[in-house]
Design a protein around this motif. Structure first.
Motif, mmCIF file in Angstrom:
data_model
loop_
_atom_site.group_PDB
_atom_site.id
_atom_site.type_symbol
_atom_site.label_atom_id
_atom_site.label_comp_id
_atom_site.label_asym_id
_atom_site.label_seq_id
_atom_site.Cartn_x
_atom_site.Cartn_y
_atom_site.Cartn_z
ATOM 1 N N UNK A 155 0.802 -1.273 0.127
ATOM 2 C CA UNK A 155 0.121 -0.088 -0.082
ATOM 3 C C UNK A 155 0.698 1.368 -0.031
ATOM 4 N N UNK A 156 1.798 1.381 0.973
ATOM 5 C CA UNK A 156 2.652 2.390 0.693
ATOM 6 C C UNK A 156 3.520 2.661 -0.559
ATOM 7 N N UNK A 157 3.654 1.726 -1.334
ATOM 8 C CA UNK A 157 4.506 1.803 -2.534
ATOM 9 C C UNK A 157 3.369 2.299 -3.508
ATOM 10 N N UNK A 158 2.163 1.969 -3.404
ATOM 11 C CA UNK A 158 1.284 2.228 -4.487
ATOM 12 C C UNK A 158 0.889 3.822 -4.153
ATOM 13 N N UNK A 159 0.727 4.185 -2.718
ATOM 14 C CA UNK A 159 0.466 5.593 -2.395
ATOM 15 C C UNK A 159 1.694 6.424 -2.977
ATOM 16 N N UNK A 160 2.864 6.140 -2.684
ATOM 17 C CA UNK A 160 3.955 6.787 -3.325
ATOM 18 C C UNK A 160 3.963 7.045 -4.724
ATOM 19 N N UNK A 161 3.631 5.800 -5.373
ATOM 20 C CA UNK A 161 3.561 5.731 -6.992
ATOM 21 C C UNK A 161 2.425 6.876 -7.439
ATOM 22 N N UNK A 162 1.328 6.822 -6.542
ATOM 23 C CA UNK A 162 0.088 7.588 -7.058
ATOM 24 C C UNK A 162 0.288 9.103 -6.855
ATOM 25 N N UNK A 163 1.166 9.317 -5.566
ATOM 26 C CA UNK A 163 1.514 10.772 -5.261
ATOM 27 C C UNK A 163 2.487 11.338 -6.299
ATOM 28 N N UNK A 164 3.525 10.600 -6.801
ATOM 29 C CA UNK A 164 4.512 11.055 -7.789
ATOM 30 C C UNK A 164 3.752 11.303 -9.142
ATOM 31 N N UNK A 165 3.170 10.322 -9.572
ATOM 32 C CA UNK A 165 2.454 10.186 -10.685
ATOM 33 C C UNK A 165 1.563 11.426 -10.953
ATOM 34 N N UNK A 166 0.705 11.590 -9.969
ATOM 35 C CA UNK A 166 -0.643 12.633 -10.100
ATOM 36 C C UNK A 166 0.049 13.981 -9.479
ATOM 37 N N UNK A 167 1.259 13.970 -8.779
ATOM 38 C CA UNK A 167 1.790 15.171 -8.222
ATOM 39 C C UNK A 167 1.102 15.795 -7.034
ATOM 40 N N UNK A 168 0.733 14.828 -6.254
ATOM 41 C CA UNK A 168 -0.092 14.854 -5.114
ATOM 42 C C UNK A 168 0.729 14.694 -3.797
ATOM 43 N N UNK A 169 0.264 15.314 -2.635
ATOM 44 C CA UNK A 169 0.727 15.125 -1.551
ATOM 45 C C UNK A 169 0.575 13.495 -1.299
ATOM 46 N N UNK A 170 1.530 13.080 -0.301
ATOM 47 C CA UNK A 170 0.939 11.575 0.109
ATOM 48 C C UNK A 170 -0.519 11.430 0.842
ATOM 49 N N UNK A 171 -0.689 12.578 1.681
ATOM 50 C CA UNK A 171 -1.970 12.211 2.303
ATOM 51 C C UNK A 171 -3.131 12.193 1.144
ATOM 52 N N UNK A 172 -2.910 13.040 0.352
ATOM 53 C CA UNK A 172 -4.156 13.632 -0.710
ATOM 54 C C UNK A 172 -4.084 11.831 -1.657
ATOM 55 N N UNK A 173 -2.762 11.425 -1.907
ATOM 56 C CA UNK A 173 -2.803 10.331 -2.635
ATOM 57 C C UNK A 173 -3.499 9.204 -1.693
ATOM 58 N N UNK B 44 -8.387 5.580 -1.197
ATOM 59 C CA UNK B 44 -9.257 4.911 -0.562
ATOM 60 C C UNK B 44 -10.673 5.323 -0.938
ATOM 61 N N UNK B 45 -10.798 6.275 -1.847
ATOM 62 C CA UNK B 45 -12.164 6.894 -2.197
ATOM 63 C C UNK B 45 -12.160 6.147 -3.480
#
Length: 90
Positions: A52-70, A75-76
Motif C-alpha cells: 500500500x505504501x508503494x502504491x501511495x508513493x506511486x500515485x503521489x508522484x504520478x499525479x503530483x499529489x501530497x502523500x496524504x491526498x494520494x 481509499x475513495x
C-alpha cells in the motif's frame, strides 16, 4: 517530504491503517476459527502495508499529489470500485 528537510511525513490514513488491518486479521481468524502466530500476523501486515505504501508513493508522484491526498484518493477509488461492483449494500 517537507521542502528543505530530511523529514518524511507518513499520512495519518496510512499510520492508522496498520491497526485497522490487524483488527481485520483478528476478525478473519475468529470467523474461520484460526490462530495465527505473532510472526504470521506481522508478516501479513508488513506485506500489505509495504504494498500500500508503494502504491501511495506511486500515485503521489504520478499525479503530483501530497502523500496524504494520494492515500485518501486511493481509499475513495477503492470504495467507488466496490460500490460499482457490488451495487448498493446491503
Amino acid at each position: 517530504m517537507l521542502a528543505g528537510s530530511d523529514i518524511f511525513l507518513i499520512p495519518d490514513v496510512m499510520c492508522n491503517a496498520g491497526g485497522v488491518t490487524v483488527s481485520y486479521f483478528e476478525w478473519v481468524q475468529d470467523i474461520q476459527q484460526l490462530m495465527w502466530s505473532d510472526r504470521q500476523v506481522n508478516e501479513k501486515l508488513e506485506e500489505l502495508m509495504l504494498h500500500s505504501f508503494r502504491q501511495m508513493m506511486d500515485v503521489a508522484k504520478r499525479k503530483k499529489l501530497t502523500t496524504r491526498i494520494a492515500a485518501l484518493s486511493m481509499g475513495v477509488e477503492k470504495v467507488n470500485k466496490e460500490k460499482v461492483r457490488r451495487g448498493l449494500y446491503p
